[in-house]
Each structure stands twice: as C-alpha cells, then as structure tokens.
Design a protein around this motif. Structure first.
Motif: not given
Length: 206
Positions: A3-7, A48-51, A54-63, A128-133
C-alpha cells in the motif's frame, strides 16, 4: 497487500533520520526546528493508521466496518487523556491545549482509517488486506505521547505569534513536498495540526 502507507512509512523514517529528528527522539533548538520535529512525529504516528485499520477490518468484518470507537477504545482514550494532561502540566504545557492536540491526533487517525475502509470495500473478492498484529500497535502509538508533549513544550512562543498560521503552513508545505503524499494522508495531516496556533483552524494551514 502493498500500500501507499508502507511506502510513506519508509519515506518518513528516512526523512527523520536525514533531518536528525531521531524519531522517536526529538531535538529542537528553535521554533522552526521544533515545528518540523513535531510535524515529523505527527506524520510518523499517522503511519500507524494503516496497520490499525487492517486489524480492525479483520476483527469486525467488511460489512460492519467503521472507524467509530468501541467501548474499549473509548476507555483507552480516557486513560490517554489523563496521562496527556498529567505530562502536560509537568512540562509546562497548557493541559487544555494538549488535550485538544491529542484529540486532533485521534480524529485524524480515525478519519484516515475510515478512508481506507471505504477503499477496501471496493476491492474484488480475495483482495482484502491481511490483518496486522495487535501486539505492538498500541504500544507504538503510546510511545509518541511523551515525545509530542516535549515538542509542544518547545512551541509555546510560536503558538501565540501573529504569524503562527503562515509559519505552520510553510513548514507543512515543505514537509508535504518531501513526502509526496496522497489526498487522504494530507487531509489527515492538516487535521492533526489544526490547533497548534491559538487561532486554530484547518483553513490556517492552507
């Protein structure tokens, strides 16, 4: 998913080292260097917003995805503000100003995460983005608190100066020209710095 945020995170780290802004250490001997140091810290914290997203996306679900704070998040924010006000008083920083500044950091981070969620909803299946630790994200966020308080303590005169808004705008424009960020990130950065001057306001930042 790259992602842009990694760069962006890599660019910020390089800039901090190149400017002797030792993130997470802060060195400032003038208003200008103190301001650049604060912008660097704010910029790095926003990476740190991006990781976290990703963690919230994995935990809560896209919908059900939204950056709205959970009960646990609100409890942590209350603890953060208590610590911010304590450290601000010890450093000679107006605790009300410090509270407002850190609320801006939280709101900017949350807005950036929401922008990411809105983008990810349009991804094709399987992309979908992979979850972060979760192990280090909050600890990394918390490490910025004393560093930012220290940076704020070095901007007391600048905050009340008549040319504060123009100096903020000039420093911020210079930083953005180095990082070449997209509109989502620059909007968040503007928001995070919107109350440095006593006159406040995102409009003052250009």
């Amino acid at each position: 998913m790259k992602s842009f945020f990694h760069a962006h995170a890599r660019r910020v780290a390089v800039l901090c080292a190149g400017l002797f802004l030792a993130c997470p250490a802060v060195h400032a001997s003038s208003d200008e260097s103190a301001l650049t140091s604060l912008i660097a810290l704010v910029s790095q914290r926003l990476t740190l917003a991006e990781p976290l997203a990703r963690l919230e996306w994995a935990n809560r679900g896209a919908r059900s995805q939204s950056a709205s704070p959970s009960v646990a998040t609100r409890q942590h924010e209350a603890q953060l503000f208590a610590e911010v006000e304590k450290q601000a008083k010890a450093s000679g920083v107006d605790p009300v100003f410090a509270h407002t500044f850190f609320q801006d950091q939280i709101d900017a981070n949350r807005g950036l995460r929401q922008a990411l969620f809105d983008t990810w909803r349009n991804l094709p299946p399987g992309a979908a983005p992979e979850p972060a630790s979760s192990a280090s994200i909050q600890n990394r966020l918390d490490r910025f608190t004393p560093l930012m308080i220290l940076a704020l303590s070095r901007l007391q005169d600048l905050r009340t100066a008549a040319d504060c808004p123009s100096r903020i705008a000039q420093s911020l424009t210079g930083w953005k020209s180095l990082t070449r960020d997209d509109s989502r990130y620059t909007t968040a950065l503007n928001q995070a710095l919107s109350h440095i001057c006593e006159t406040g306001g995102v409009g003052a930042l250009g």
